[in-house]
Write a protein that holds these residues in place. Structure first.
Motif, short mmCIF file in Angstrom:
data_model
loop_
_atom_site.label_atom_id
_atom_site.label_comp_id
_atom_site.label_asym_id
_atom_site.label_seq_id
_atom_site.Cartn_x
_atom_site.Cartn_y
_atom_site.Cartn_z
N THR A 1 0.81 -1.22 0.00
CA THR A 1 0.00 0.00 0.00
C THR A 1 0.84 1.26 0.00
OG1 THR A 1 -0.05 -0.08 2.43
CG2 THR A 1 -1.88 -1.15 1.25
N ASP A 2 2.16 1.13 -0.13
CA ASP A 2 3.06 2.27 0.05
C ASP A 2 3.71 2.68 -1.27
OD1 ASP A 2 4.97 4.14 0.91
OD2 ASP A 2 5.18 3.12 2.84
N ALA A 3 3.03 3.54 -2.00
CA ALA A 3 3.55 3.98 -3.30
C ALA A 3 4.76 4.90 -3.16
CB ALA A 3 2.45 4.71 -4.08
N LYS A 4 4.94 5.49 -2.00
CA LYS A 4 6.06 6.42 -1.79
C LYS A 4 7.35 5.66 -1.52
CE LYS A 4 7.57 10.36 1.01
NZ LYS A 4 7.22 11.29 2.13
N ARG A 5 7.33 4.72 -0.60
CA ARG A 5 8.56 4.01 -0.23
C ARG A 5 8.78 2.73 -1.03
NH1 ARG A 5 8.23 3.33 6.14
NH2 ARG A 5 6.19 2.48 5.52
N GLU A 6 7.69 2.18 -1.57
CA GLU A 6 7.81 0.95 -2.36
C GLU A 6 6.88 1.05 -3.55
OE1 GLU A 6 7.75 -3.81 -2.40
OE2 GLU A 6 6.01 -2.51 -2.19
N TRP A 7 5.81 0.24 -3.60
CA TRP A 7 4.80 0.32 -4.65
C TRP A 7 3.44 0.03 -4.02
CZ3 TRP A 7 9.65 -1.64 -5.49
CH2 TRP A 7 10.37 -1.11 -6.56
N ALA A 8 2.39 0.53 -4.65
CA ALA A 8 1.03 0.24 -4.20
C ALA A 8 0.32 -0.55 -5.29
CB ALA A 8 0.28 1.54 -3.90
N TYR A 9 -0.11 -1.76 -4.96
CA TYR A 9 -0.78 -2.61 -5.94
C TYR A 9 -1.46 -3.76 -5.21
CZ TYR A 9 3.42 -5.55 -5.31
OH TYR A 9 4.44 -6.31 -4.76
N ASP A 10 -2.49 -4.31 -5.83
CA ASP A 10 -3.11 -5.53 -5.32
C ASP A 10 -3.96 -6.21 -6.39
OD1 ASP A 10 -5.45 -3.82 -5.13
OD2 ASP A 10 -4.96 -3.38 -3.05
N ARG A 11 -5.24 -5.89 -6.49
CA ARG A 11 -6.16 -6.70 -7.28
C ARG A 11 -5.91 -6.67 -8.79
NH1 ARG A 11 -10.26 -8.34 -3.82
NH2 ARG A 11 -10.54 -7.05 -1.94
N GLN A 12 -5.43 -5.56 -9.32
CA GLN A 12 -5.29 -5.43 -10.78
C GLN A 12 -3.86 -5.63 -11.27
OE1 GLN A 12 -8.11 -5.20 -12.50
NE2 GLN A 12 -9.15 -5.18 -10.51
N SER A 13 -2.95 -5.95 -10.38
CA SER A 13 -1.55 -6.05 -10.76
C SER A 13 -1.24 -7.34 -11.52
CB SER A 13 -0.65 -5.98 -9.51
OG SER A 13 0.70 -6.12 -9.85
N ASP A 14 -0.40 -7.23 -12.54
CA ASP A 14 0.08 -8.43 -13.24
C ASP A 14 1.18 -9.11 -12.45
OD1 ASP A 14 -1.64 -8.07 -15.40
OD2 ASP A 14 -0.25 -6.74 -16.43
N ILE A 15 1.82 -8.38 -11.56
CA ILE A 15 2.88 -8.91 -10.70
C ILE A 15 2.35 -8.95 -9.27
CG2 ILE A 15 5.23 -8.57 -9.81
CD1 ILE A 15 5.23 -9.12 -12.78
N GLY A 16 2.36 -10.12 -8.66
CA GLY A 16 1.92 -10.23 -7.27
C GLY A 16 0.47 -9.86 -7.02
N ARG A 17 -0.41 -10.30 -7.90
CA ARG A 17 -1.83 -9.94 -7.75
C ARG A 17 -2.40 -10.49 -6.43
NH1 ARG A 17 -5.80 -11.01 -12.67
NH2 ARG A 17 -4.53 -9.26 -13.39
N LEU A 18 -3.04 -9.60 -5.69
CA LEU A 18 -3.66 -9.97 -4.42
C LEU A 18 -5.14 -9.64 -4.52
CD1 LEU A 18 -3.48 -10.89 -1.47
CD2 LEU A 18 -2.92 -8.53 -0.85
N ASP A 19 -5.95 -10.66 -4.76
CA ASP A 19 -7.39 -10.47 -4.97
C ASP A 19 -8.18 -11.46 -4.13
OD1 ASP A 19 -9.83 -9.68 -6.01
OD2 ASP A 19 -9.62 -10.82 -7.85
#
Length: 340
Positions: free
Chosen positions: A287-305
């Motif tokens: 959830t941290d787009a500033k220090r890392e990346w923010a992604y989950d359900r729609q990501s092609d890498i590491g999708r979390l749904d």
């Protein structure tokens, strides 16, 4: 000469100890890079409960098995799985031995840095790339190639070695668990040999406790020399249901703690949760787009749904990276006012 029993001297020592106590407490505090949020509280309470001999939920050390995914759980996985970046670089390194690659996809796209053409080759293209860069050599040679790449390659965003793109809070959790007689394993979709090239040095997890996707291997004995050769055929895909299958085969004990970050970890978490007694199932939520990346359900890498939905339904621990981690990487400073 100062009298050690004088009031000023005793007062000075008392003041020194008073000032030092918070620092000593901080040094002994489990998980110092975690904020005092629900995830840290749940982890510590779980460990304290299962290691307390007076508790009905006490677990003997032999059964304190903890399993962790690697990509996105112990180290970053954006903008692309690091092992895939290794594979692309290996295609370029070995291209002089394969002149036909200049006109053959997906290798032509890799050599020309044509990301669009590479994407069009799809999963079949990626399988070909991984196949040629992970097989047809001894296990020792592959280990050397992986270690060489890890020592030289740099992450495109941070410029750091990939082995520094690891999560400080998770390193602390691994150490904390081992201090309480847990045995920690990696159970990942990554290639076992690739992860073994760095896991012990970076995570303190020895080769025999690294479980991943495996290629068929073949023992060969030629000219008095014995070797194990990696063959161009997959033996086991350690993703999704492949994870609990390999845990059962390799470890032979059901974990009491499992940590992942994507739908590929769901079955491992389900398998852990299905056992008797107290259990811990956790997800790293990016959830941290500033220090890392923010992604989950729609990501092609590491999708979390699906795993995210099930975690919420079943009360598993979801670690909100932005709010629960004081620092992400070992090389970064903690935010002002937080633990250094």
């Amino acid at each position: 000469m100062t009298n050690p029993n004088s009031l000023p001297h005793r007062y000075g020592l008392a003041l020194l100890f008073a000032l030092a106590l918070p620092l000593l407490a901080q040094a002994n505090e489990p998980l110092p890079s975690w904020n005092d949020g629900p995830a840290k509280k749940t982890i510590i309470e779980f460990v304290q409960t299962v290691t307390d001999q007076t508790s009905k939920d006490f677990v003997k050390p032999a059964d304190r098995i903890a399993v962790f995914d690697n990509d996105g759980t112990l180290w970053s996985e954006q903008p692309m799985y690091f092992e895939l970046l290794f594979s692309l670089d290996e295609v370029k390194r070995t291209a002089p031995q394969h002149p036909e690659w200049k006109t053959t996809q997906p290798f032509k796209a890799v050599l020309e840095n044509d990301h669009k053409a590479l994407a069009e080759t799809g999963m079949d293209g990626l399988k070909k790339i991984v196949g040629v860069t992970h097989s047809g050599m001894t296990t020792e040679a592959f280990d050397d190639y992986a270690k060489t790449w890890l020592s030289q390659a740099r992450h495109p965003k941070t410029g750091k070695p990939y082995t520094e793109m690891i999560y400080q809070p998770m390193l602390e959790m691994l150490d904390y668990l081992r201090s309480q007689d847990f045995k920690t394993y990696i159970v990942s979709g990554g290639d076992t040999g690739f992860m073994r090239a760095f896991a012990e040095q970076v995570y303190g997890i020895p080769p025999e406790q690294v479980i991943g996707t495996r290629f068929v291997t073949e023992f060969q004995y030629k000219d008095g020399k014995a070797s194990i050769v990696r063959m161009p055929k997959l033996a086991h895909n350690d993703d999704g249901p492949g994870k609990p299958e390999s845990i059962d085969t390799v470890i032979g004990r059901r974990p009491i703690l499992a940590f992942g970050n994507s739908d590929g970890d769901l079955q491992m978490l389900q398998w852990t949760a299905a056992g008797p007694g107290k259990r811990f199932m956790g997800l790293v939520h990016h959830t941290d787009a500033k220090r890392e990346w923010a992604y989950d359900r729609q990501s092609d890498i590491g999708r979390l749904d699906k795993a995210l939905d099930e975690a919420k339904t079943r009360g598993w621990t979801i670690v909100d990276m932005a709010s629960e981690w004081r620092r992400v990487y070992p090389f970064e400073s903690a935010a002002p006012g937080q633990v250094q």
